[in-house]
Write a protein that holds these residues in place. Sequence first.
Motif, PDB file in Angstrom:
ATOM      1  N   ASP A  29       0.813  -1.219   0.000  1.00  0.00           N
ATOM      2  CA  ASP A  29       0.000   0.000   0.000  1.00  0.00           C
ATOM      3  C   ASP A  29       0.848   1.271   0.000  1.00  0.00           C
ATOM      4  N   ILE A  30       2.153   1.115   0.170  1.00  0.00           N
ATOM      5  CA  ILE A  30       3.043   2.278   0.198  1.00  0.00           C
ATOM      6  C   ILE A  30       3.535   2.552  -1.218  1.00  0.00           C
ATOM      7  N   PRO A  31       3.289   3.744  -1.758  1.00  0.00           N
ATOM      8  CA  PRO A  31       3.681   4.047  -3.146  1.00  0.00           C
ATOM      9  C   PRO A  31       5.175   3.842  -3.380  1.00  0.00           C
ATOM     10  N   LEU A  32       5.504   3.385  -4.580  1.00  0.00           N
ATOM     11  CA  LEU A  32       6.897   3.200  -4.983  1.00  0.00           C
ATOM     12  C   LEU A  32       7.283   4.331  -5.933  1.00  0.00           C
ATOM     13  N   ILE A  33       8.281   5.120  -5.544  1.00  0.00           N
ATOM     14  CA  ILE A  33       8.796   6.202  -6.391  1.00  0.00           C
ATOM     15  C   ILE A  33      10.248   5.871  -6.709  1.00  0.00           C
ATOM     16  N   GLU A  34      10.486   5.408  -7.920  1.00  0.00           N
ATOM     17  CA  GLU A  34      11.813   4.930  -8.299  1.00  0.00           C
ATOM     18  C   GLU A  34      12.880   6.013  -8.205  1.00  0.00           C
ATOM     19  N   ASP A  35      12.571   7.197  -8.711  1.00  0.00           N
ATOM     20  CA  ASP A  35      13.587   8.250  -8.832  1.00  0.00           C
ATOM     21  C   ASP A  35      13.461   9.309  -7.741  1.00  0.00           C
ATOM     22  N   THR A  36      13.002   8.911  -6.574  1.00  0.00           N
ATOM     23  CA  THR A  36      12.860   9.885  -5.493  1.00  0.00           C
ATOM     24  C   THR A  36      14.223  10.425  -5.072  1.00  0.00           C
ATOM     25  N   GLN A  37      14.218  11.586  -4.460  1.00  0.00           N
ATOM     26  CA  GLN A  37      15.443  12.209  -3.972  1.00  0.00           C
ATOM     27  C   GLN A  37      15.184  12.821  -2.604  1.00  0.00           C
ATOM     28  N   ILE A  38      16.256  13.050  -1.882  1.00  0.00           N
ATOM     29  CA  ILE A  38      16.150  13.739  -0.599  1.00  0.00           C
ATOM     30  C   ILE A  38      15.932  15.224  -0.861  1.00  0.00           C
ATOM     31  N   SER A  50      16.172  -2.949   3.148  1.00  0.00           N
ATOM     32  CA  SER A  50      16.799  -3.844   2.164  1.00  0.00           C
ATOM     33  C   SER A  50      16.679  -5.314   2.563  1.00  0.00           C
ATOM     34  N   THR A  51      16.416  -5.589   3.843  1.00  0.00           N
ATOM     35  CA  THR A  51      16.255  -6.979   4.284  1.00  0.00           C
ATOM     36  C   THR A  51      14.799  -7.435   4.233  1.00  0.00           C
ATOM     37  N   TRP A  52      13.890  -6.515   3.934  1.00  0.00           N
ATOM     38  CA  TRP A  52      12.481  -6.882   3.823  1.00  0.00           C
ATOM     39  C   TRP A  52      12.235  -7.546   2.466  1.00  0.00           C
ATOM     40  N   LYS A  53      11.254  -8.404   2.410  1.00  0.00           N
ATOM     41  CA  LYS A  53      10.910  -9.063   1.150  1.00  0.00           C
ATOM     42  C   LYS A  53       9.961  -8.164   0.365  1.00  0.00           C
ATOM     43  N   THR A  54      10.560  -7.140  -0.213  1.00  0.00           N
ATOM     44  CA  THR A  54       9.795  -6.139  -0.950  1.00  0.00           C
ATOM     45  C   THR A  54      10.685  -5.553  -2.034  1.00  0.00           C
ATOM     46  N   PRO A  55      10.119  -5.058  -3.127  1.00  0.00           N
ATOM     47  CA  PRO A  55      10.945  -4.448  -4.181  1.00  0.00           C
ATOM     48  C   PRO A  55      11.726  -3.233  -3.685  1.00  0.00           C
ATOM     49  N   GLY A  56      11.166  -2.514  -2.720  1.00  0.00           N
ATOM     50  CA  GLY A  56      11.822  -1.314  -2.222  1.00  0.00           C
ATOM     51  C   GLY A  56      13.000  -1.623  -1.313  1.00  0.00           C
ATOM     52  N   LYS A  57      13.938  -0.677  -1.265  1.00  0.00           N
ATOM     53  CA  LYS A  57      15.091  -0.800  -0.371  1.00  0.00           C
ATOM     54  C   LYS A  57      15.080   0.252   0.734  1.00  0.00           C
ATOM     55  N   THR A  58      14.300   1.319   0.521  1.00  0.00           N
ATOM     56  CA  THR A  58      14.275   2.412   1.493  1.00  0.00           C
ATOM     57  C   THR A  58      12.860   2.956   1.638  1.00  0.00           C
ATOM     58  N   LEU A  59      12.478   3.208   2.881  1.00  0.00           N
ATOM     59  CA  LEU A  59      11.253   3.955   3.149  1.00  0.00           C
ATOM     60  C   LEU A  59      11.634   5.418   3.334  1.00  0.00           C
ATOM     61  N   PHE A  61      10.266   9.072   4.490  1.00  0.00           N
ATOM     62  CA  PHE A  61       9.225   9.838   5.172  1.00  0.00           C
ATOM     63  C   PHE A  61       9.418  11.301   4.793  1.00  0.00           C
ATOM     64  N   ASP A  62       8.415  11.867   4.160  1.00  0.00           N
ATOM     65  CA  ASP A  62       8.530  13.228   3.638  1.00  0.00           C
ATOM     66  C   ASP A  62       7.236  13.977   3.949  1.00  0.00           C
ATOM     67  N   LYS A  63       7.358  15.212   4.447  1.00  0.00           N
ATOM     68  CA  LYS A  63       6.157  15.928   4.884  1.00  0.00           C
ATOM     69  C   LYS A  63       5.341  16.498   3.731  1.00  0.00           C
ATOM     70  N   VAL A  64       5.882  16.499   2.511  1.00  0.00           N
ATOM     71  CA  VAL A  64       5.127  16.960   1.343  1.00  0.00           C
ATOM     72  C   VAL A  64       4.733  15.787   0.452  1.00  0.00           C
ATOM     73  N   ARG A  65       5.697  14.940   0.123  1.00  0.00           N
ATOM     74  CA  ARG A  65       5.420  13.811  -0.769  1.00  0.00           C
ATOM     75  C   ARG A  65       4.832  12.617  -0.033  1.00  0.00           C
ATOM     76  N   GLY A  66       4.814  12.686   1.288  1.00  0.00           N
ATOM     77  CA  GLY A  66       4.248  11.597   2.070  1.00  0.00           C
ATOM     78  C   GLY A  66       5.188  10.408   2.170  1.00  0.00           C
ATOM     79  N   LEU A  67       4.722   9.377   2.853  1.00  0.00           N
ATOM     80  CA  LEU A  67       5.503   8.154   2.989  1.00  0.00           C
ATOM     81  C   LEU A  67       5.530   7.413   1.658  1.00  0.00           C
ATOM     82  N   HIS A  68       6.727   7.041   1.212  1.00  0.00           N
ATOM     83  CA  HIS A  68       6.847   6.241  -0.006  1.00  0.00           C
ATOM     84  C   HIS A  68       8.100   5.384   0.080  1.00  0.00           C
ATOM     85  N   GLN A  69       8.207   4.438  -0.812  1.00  0.00           N
ATOM     86  CA  GLN A  69       9.382   3.572  -0.862  1.00  0.00           C
ATOM     87  C   GLN A  69      10.081   3.732  -2.204  1.00  0.00           C
ATOM     88  N   THR A  70      11.341   3.327  -2.234  1.00  0.00           N
ATOM     89  CA  THR A  70      12.122   3.424  -3.463  1.00  0.00           C
ATOM     90  C   THR A  70      13.076   2.241  -3.541  1.00  0.00           C
TER      91      THR A  70
END
Length: 263
Positions: A29-38, A50-59, A61-70
């Motif tokens: 349910d957490i959006p995946l943004i491939e090209d996200t930046q800090i 990175s140890t979770w069984k998920t395509p994402g490696k990083t969660l 947390f951003d106050k404008v773009r919201g929670l997403h993974q990459t």
Amino acid sequence: MNLYLDFLDHQKQLISSRTISSHQDIICDIPLIEDTQICAKTTLYLHDISTWKTPGKTLVFDKVRGLHQTTLSTRSLINHFIKTTDVSFVLMKAFCDHLNVNHAIPFVMGNLRLVPLSGTSKRPAHWIMAHQLHDLHTDNQRPEYSVATFEGRQRIHIPVPEKTITTRLVKARKILDFQLSVLNDFCNAFNLTKLLPEDKYLSPIDHRITCTEQRDKPCRETLIDLLAHLHCNTNSLLFGESGFTVKETIKMLNERLDEDGKV
């Protein structure tokens, strides 16, 4: 381990909470943004998954773009941020080398403070944006967790002890204090425009950070030490080797200054 995200109102009262875990129904349910930046002004926290069984490696947390993974690692995100920031990493490393900060090195320059919560050489680390942090305390229900309250009225329950995070924050604050001290020395020595008031560089969390007063070297020794580290780091970066050790470089700089009769 799970994370918990709270949303607060203007009075910092809890509006809603969200549990974040590696469970497929939750992580999907957490959006995946491939090209996200800090973004220095909006990013709050990076959590390595990175140890979770998920395509994402990083969660992220951003106050404008919201929670997403990459799929980018925290290391990749931090490295890209440093490369695209108008700050010399070599200069920042010289400050850290002078203070013997060689483990879990934070990115500190002016009012930016990106702080790793563990060492970064062996595996990606979680990173907290200390300049966005308002408060930090131990989770009453989970003593092994810390509760971090950020700008944007978001509160994250992080699976890292409060003492560990505070130690990292103190290290970053010491680096900032040293940077300001050196810049003030430059201003005084060369009659340059004074820096902005100190509170312009401080973060809301600084009211909880207690730093012991640093007994530093005299101005000349400090500047020579920084120049030596800067010289060696630059040569190592450009040519793969520094040519001289820091100690040898310091000796040569002192000899040259003494020959020229400069203090």
